[in-house]
Design a protein around this motif. Structure first.
Motif, PDB file in Angstrom:
ATOM      1  N   ILE A  14       1.763  13.939  27.859  1.00  0.00           N
ATOM      2  CA  ILE A  14       1.670  13.067  26.688  1.00  0.00           C
ATOM      3  C   ILE A  14       0.277  12.460  26.560  1.00  0.00           C
ATOM      4  O   ILE A  14      -0.304  12.447  25.470  1.00  0.00           O
ATOM      5  N   ILE A  15      -0.292  11.960  27.668  1.00  0.00           N
ATOM      6  CA  ILE A  15      -1.590  11.295  27.550  1.00  0.00           C
ATOM      7  C   ILE A  15      -2.744  12.267  27.357  1.00  0.00           C
ATOM      8  O   ILE A  15      -3.808  11.867  26.924  1.00  0.00           O
ATOM      9  N   ASN A  16      -2.541  13.547  27.636  1.00  0.00           N
ATOM     10  CA  ASN A  16      -3.633  14.520  27.538  1.00  0.00           C
ATOM     11  C   ASN A  16      -3.979  14.940  26.124  1.00  0.00           C
ATOM     12  O   ASN A  16      -5.025  15.535  25.911  1.00  0.00           O
ATOM     13  N   GLU A  17      -3.130  14.665  25.159  1.00  0.00           N
ATOM     14  CA  GLU A  17      -3.405  15.085  23.781  1.00  0.00           C
ATOM     15  C   GLU A  17      -3.386  13.897  22.840  1.00  0.00           C
ATOM     16  O   GLU A  17      -2.430  13.137  22.811  1.00  0.00           O
ATOM     17  N   GLY A  18      -4.441  13.757  22.093  1.00  0.00           N
ATOM     18  CA  GLY A  18      -4.475  12.727  21.069  1.00  0.00           C
ATOM     19  C   GLY A  18      -4.655  11.335  21.632  1.00  0.00           C
ATOM     20  O   GLY A  18      -5.275  11.127  22.666  1.00  0.00           O
ATOM     21  N   PHE A  19      -4.070  10.362  20.954  1.00  0.00           N
ATOM     22  CA  PHE A  19      -4.214   8.950  21.287  1.00  0.00           C
ATOM     23  C   PHE A  19      -2.894   8.434  21.830  1.00  0.00           C
ATOM     24  O   PHE A  19      -1.854   8.596  21.207  1.00  0.00           O
ATOM     25  N   THR A  20      -2.944   7.793  22.993  1.00  0.00           N
ATOM     26  CA  THR A  20      -1.733   7.276  23.630  1.00  0.00           C
ATOM     27  C   THR A  20      -1.981   5.875  24.163  1.00  0.00           C
ATOM     28  O   THR A  20      -3.033   5.599  24.733  1.00  0.00           O
ATOM     29  N   ILE A  21      -1.008   5.020  23.985  1.00  0.00           N
ATOM     30  CA  ILE A  21      -1.029   3.674  24.539  1.00  0.00           C
ATOM     31  C   ILE A  21      -0.012   3.639  25.675  1.00  0.00           C
ATOM     32  O   ILE A  21       1.128   4.080  25.505  1.00  0.00           O
ATOM     33  N   VAL A  74      -2.344  -2.970  29.296  1.00  0.00           N
ATOM     34  CA  VAL A  74      -2.260  -1.876  28.340  1.00  0.00           C
ATOM     35  C   VAL A  74      -3.452  -0.957  28.535  1.00  0.00           C
ATOM     36  O   VAL A  74      -4.598  -1.417  28.583  1.00  0.00           O
ATOM     37  N   HIS A  75      -3.173   0.334  28.669  1.00  0.00           N
ATOM     38  CA  HIS A  75      -4.218   1.351  28.753  1.00  0.00           C
ATOM     39  C   HIS A  75      -4.234   2.133  27.450  1.00  0.00           C
ATOM     40  O   HIS A  75      -3.173   2.500  26.937  1.00  0.00           O
ATOM     41  N   PHE A  76      -5.409   2.405  26.953  1.00  0.00           N
ATOM     42  CA  PHE A  76      -5.589   3.193  25.740  1.00  0.00           C
ATOM     43  C   PHE A  76      -6.253   4.506  26.146  1.00  0.00           C
ATOM     44  O   PHE A  76      -7.365   4.502  26.678  1.00  0.00           O
ATOM     45  N   TYR A  77      -5.569   5.620  25.896  1.00  0.00           N
ATOM     46  CA  TYR A  77      -6.070   6.948  26.254  1.00  0.00           C
ATOM     47  C   TYR A  77      -6.395   7.746  25.003  1.00  0.00           C
ATOM     48  O   TYR A  77      -5.673   7.674  24.015  1.00  0.00           O
ATOM     49  N   LYS A  78      -7.470   8.501  25.091  1.00  0.00           N
ATOM     50  CA  LYS A  78      -7.795   9.462  24.036  1.00  0.00           C
ATOM     51  C   LYS A  78      -8.075  10.787  24.718  1.00  0.00           C
ATOM     52  O   LYS A  78      -8.990  10.882  25.548  1.00  0.00           O
ATOM     53  N   LEU A  82      -9.001   7.560  29.886  1.00  0.00           N
ATOM     54  CA  LEU A  82      -8.819   6.129  29.684  1.00  0.00           C
ATOM     55  C   LEU A  82     -10.084   5.587  29.027  1.00  0.00           C
ATOM     56  O   LEU A  82     -11.167   5.649  29.594  1.00  0.00           O
ATOM     57  N   VAL A  83      -9.941   5.076  27.802  1.00  0.00           N
ATOM     58  CA  VAL A  83     -11.115   4.592  27.078  1.00  0.00           C
ATOM     59  C   VAL A  83     -11.187   3.071  27.027  1.00  0.00           C
ATOM     60  O   VAL A  83     -12.260   2.518  26.787  1.00  0.00           O
ATOM     61  N   GLN A  84     -10.057   2.420  27.256  1.00  0.00           N
ATOM     62  CA  GLN A  84     -10.065   0.951  27.279  1.00  0.00           C
ATOM     63  C   GLN A  84      -8.783   0.471  27.934  1.00  0.00           C
ATOM     64  O   GLN A  84      -7.744   1.120  27.857  1.00  0.00           O
ATOM     65  N   GLU A  97      -7.223  -3.454  15.945  1.00  0.00           N
ATOM     66  CA  GLU A  97      -8.681  -3.425  16.015  1.00  0.00           C
ATOM     67  C   GLU A  97      -9.143  -2.502  17.144  1.00  0.00           C
ATOM     68  O   GLU A  97     -10.083  -1.735  16.964  1.00  0.00           O
ATOM     69  N   ILE A  98      -8.483  -2.562  18.282  1.00  0.00           N
ATOM     70  CA  ILE A  98      -8.826  -1.684  19.392  1.00  0.00           C
ATOM     71  C   ILE A  98      -8.608  -0.230  18.989  1.00  0.00           C
ATOM     72  O   ILE A  98      -9.466   0.636  19.226  1.00  0.00           O
ATOM     73  N   ILE A  99      -7.481   0.052  18.368  1.00  0.00           N
ATOM     74  CA  ILE A  99      -7.187   1.421  17.914  1.00  0.00           C
ATOM     75  C   ILE A  99      -8.247   1.891  16.942  1.00  0.00           C
ATOM     76  O   ILE A  99      -8.758   3.002  17.054  1.00  0.00           O
ATOM     77  N   SER A 100      -8.608   1.041  16.003  1.00  0.00           N
ATOM     78  CA  SER A 100      -9.628   1.397  15.013  1.00  0.00           C
ATOM     79  C   SER A 100     -10.969   1.689  15.679  1.00  0.00           C
ATOM     80  O   SER A 100     -11.638   2.669  15.329  1.00  0.00           O
ATOM     81  N   ASN A 101     -11.351   0.877  16.634  1.00  0.00           N
ATOM     82  CA  ASN A 101     -12.632   1.084  17.331  1.00  0.00           C
ATOM     83  C   ASN A 101     -12.640   2.386  18.119  1.00  0.00           C
ATOM     84  O   ASN A 101     -13.675   3.036  18.221  1.00  0.00           O
ATOM     85  N   ILE A 102     -11.519   2.763  18.660  1.00  0.00           N
ATOM     86  CA  ILE A 102     -11.444   3.988  19.476  1.00  0.00           C
ATOM     87  C   ILE A 102     -11.332   5.230  18.600  1.00  0.00           C
ATOM     88  O   ILE A 102     -12.001   6.235  18.834  1.00  0.00           O
TER      89      ILE A 102
END
Length: 104
Positions: A14-21, A74-78, A82-84, A97-102
């Motif tokens: 799941i975390i390997n494709e696209g954007f995942t929280i 919370v981890h934000f993956y793209k 791990l991007v944030q 805002e975090i999603i928009s920035n990423i």
């Protein structure tokens, strides 16, 4: 795309494709419950997102692997990276805002 509970067999996929929280939370944690409600609202507004919830009270190995020392975390993956990360509860506008920035 939806909110799913942690599953070791599908987590990496799941975390390997696209954007995942990934929401690392604990049982009996007030800020975690608040954040859970915010994520429910977020997925309603942005149904294309993947959100994984990891109960650190039960998933000790997963929490240790990701060096989780406080919840909520919370981890934000793209695309698997791990991007944030963000410790503590957040409001819906803060998460957006975090999603928009990423993403943009």
């Amino acid at each position: 795309m939806a909110i799913t509970n942690y599953n070791a067999a599908t987590y990496e996929e799941i975390i390997n494709e696209g954007f995942t929280i990934v929401d690392f939370y604990g049982e009996k944690c007030g800020p975690c419950e608040y954040l859970s409600d915010v994520l429910d609202e977020l997925i309603f507004e942005m149904p294309f997102l993947d959100i994984i919830k990891v109960n650190t009270t039960v998933e000790h190995d997963m929490a240790e692997k990701h060096n989780i020392r406080g919840v909520p975390m919370v981890h934000f993956y793209k695309d698997g990276k791990l991007v944030q990360d963000q410790v503590g509860s957040m409001t819906l506008p803060q998460i957006k805002e975090i999603i928009s920035n990423i993403m943009y």
